[in-house]
Write an enzyme that holds these catalytic residues in place. Structure first.
Site, PDB file in Angstrom:
ATOM      1  N   HIS A  52       0.845  -1.181   0.000  1.00  0.00           N
ATOM      2  CA  HIS A  52       0.000   0.000   0.000  1.00  0.00           C
ATOM      3  C   HIS A  52       0.887   1.239   0.000  1.00  0.00           C
ATOM      4  O   HIS A  52       2.109   1.150   0.184  1.00  0.00           O
ATOM      5  CB  HIS A  52      -0.924   0.015   1.233  1.00  0.00           C
ATOM      6  CG  HIS A  52      -0.200  -0.007   2.528  1.00  0.00           C
ATOM      7  ND1 HIS A  52      -0.073  -1.134   3.304  1.00  0.00           N
ATOM      8  CD2 HIS A  52       0.492   0.960   3.170  1.00  0.00           C
ATOM      9  CE1 HIS A  52       0.648  -0.854   4.367  1.00  0.00           C
ATOM     10  NE2 HIS A  52       1.005   0.413   4.309  1.00  0.00           N
TER      11      HIS A  52
HETATM   12  C1  T46 Z   1       2.906   0.945   6.855  1.00  0.00           C
HETATM   13  C2  T46 Z   1       3.677  -0.310   7.075  1.00  0.00           C
HETATM   14  C3  T46 Z   1       5.153  -0.061   7.221  1.00  0.00           C
HETATM   15  C4  T46 Z   1      -4.563  -0.281  13.079  1.00  0.00           C
HETATM   16  O1  T46 Z   1      -5.727  -0.468  13.494  1.00  0.00           O
HETATM   17  N1  T46 Z   1      -3.821   0.751  13.563  1.00  0.00           N
HETATM   18  C5  T46 Z   1      -2.553   1.009  13.139  1.00  0.00           C
HETATM   19  O2  T46 Z   1      -1.924   1.963  13.623  1.00  0.00           O
HETATM   20  C6  T46 Z   1      -2.002   0.163  12.124  1.00  0.00           C
HETATM   21  C7  T46 Z   1      -0.599   0.427  11.597  1.00  0.00           C
HETATM   22  C8  T46 Z   1      -2.766  -0.877  11.657  1.00  0.00           C
HETATM   23  N2  T46 Z   1      -4.003  -1.086  12.130  1.00  0.00           N
HETATM   24  C9  T46 Z   1      -4.779  -2.236  11.620  1.00  0.00           C
HETATM   25  C10 T46 Z   1      -5.201  -2.147  10.170  1.00  0.00           C
HETATM   26  C11 T46 Z   1      -5.243  -3.586   9.721  1.00  0.00           C
HETATM   27  O3  T46 Z   1      -6.509  -4.136  10.033  1.00  0.00           O
HETATM   28  O4  T46 Z   1      -3.961  -3.399  11.719  1.00  0.00           O
HETATM   29  C12 T46 Z   1      -4.201  -4.253  10.618  1.00  0.00           C
HETATM   30  C13 T46 Z   1      -2.907  -4.558   9.897  1.00  0.00           C
HETATM   31  O5  T46 Z   1      -2.457  -3.378   9.215  1.00  0.00           O
HETATM   32  P1  T46 Z   1      -1.752  -3.434   7.777  1.00  0.00           P
HETATM   33  O6  T46 Z   1      -2.261  -4.595   7.027  1.00  0.00           O
HETATM   34  O7  T46 Z   1      -1.897  -2.079   7.151  1.00  0.00           O
HETATM   35  O8  T46 Z   1      -0.240  -3.683   8.191  1.00  0.00           O
HETATM   36  P2  T46 Z   1       1.060  -3.650   7.259  1.00  0.00           P
HETATM   37  O9  T46 Z   1       2.123  -4.330   8.011  1.00  0.00           O
HETATM   38  O10 T46 Z   1       0.760  -4.138   5.893  1.00  0.00           O
HETATM   39  O11 T46 Z   1       1.409  -2.074   7.124  1.00  0.00           O
HETATM   40  C14 T46 Z   1       1.817  -1.328   8.253  1.00  0.00           C
HETATM   41  C15 T46 Z   1       1.087   0.010   8.330  1.00  0.00           C
HETATM   42  O12 T46 Z   1      -0.330  -0.209   8.261  1.00  0.00           O
HETATM   43  C16 T46 Z   1       1.473   0.944   7.212  1.00  0.00           C
HETATM   44  O13 T46 Z   1       1.023   2.250   7.506  1.00  0.00           O
HETATM   45  O14 T46 Z   1       3.408   1.893   6.265  1.00  0.00           O
HETATM   46  O15 T46 Z   1       3.228  -1.088   8.190  1.00  0.00           O
END
Ligand code: T46
Length: 136
Positions: A52
């Site tokens: 993303h």
């Molecule tokens: C990024 C990379 C480096 C939350 O509710 N609060 C938060 O602060 C975050 C970061 C995530 N979430 C929830 C959203 C999703 O349901 O946690 C779940 C997993 O998040 P995501 O799939 O976006 O995680 P990554 O590891 O793909 O990405 C993360 C960050 O979301 C993103 O901003 O830059 O790490």
């Protein structure tokens, strides 16, 4: 700062004979006030994360244990870097598609962000991201 996508900042080290101590402070390694900190840990073998971009969010990513490879894509160029030291932070600003690979089993990726969580700031579709960067 150079025109590379990978922008690494040095994180001051104050370790001594007892062990390590790393510091990220405003006007030092941190170029923005922090409104949120999260950390990614216990990533299962072979799992990739990210896929993303953000519209506005600025982040500093520090791998405080183990290692991870982060790939950044601005719609034209792609660069990747291995983060394996708590003495280096990767600045990831808006408009960069990020993917994370090769997490070591002990990897802990700590992320300092300049805004609270906001799902509307995410672009999670790569084609939409490419249209977004080419129209701005
Ligand atoms: C990024 C990379 C480096 C939350 O509710 N609060 C938060 O602060 C975050 C970061 C995530 N979430 C929830 C959203 C999703 O349901 O946690 C779940 C997993 O998040 P995501 O799939 O976006 O995680 P990554 O590891 O793909 O990405 C993360 C960050 O979301 C993103 O901003 O830059 O790490």
């Amino acid at each position: 700062m150079s025109d590379t996508l990978v922008k690494l900042v040095d994180i001051p080290q104050h370790g001594d004979a007892r062990g390590g101590l790393s510091v990220a402070e405003l006007s030092g390694a941190l170029p923005f006030p922090v409104r949120r900190v999260y950390w990614i840990h216990g990533t299962k073998p072979g799992v990739s994360r990210g896929f993303h971009a953000h519209k506005k969010l600025h982040q500093l990513c520090v791998c405080v244990a183990g290692s991870v490879r982060m790939s950044l894509f601005d719609g034209r160029r792609e660069e990747s870097v291995i983060l394996d030291s708590s003495a280096k932070g990767l600045l990831v600003g808006p408009g960069l598609w990020r993917e994370m690979y090769d997490f070591s089993p002990d990897s802990v990726l700590m992320v300092f962000a300049d805004a609270e969580y906001d799902e509307t700031d995410y672009i999670r579709d790569r084609d939409q991201f490419i249209r977004h960067v080419h129209s701005s």
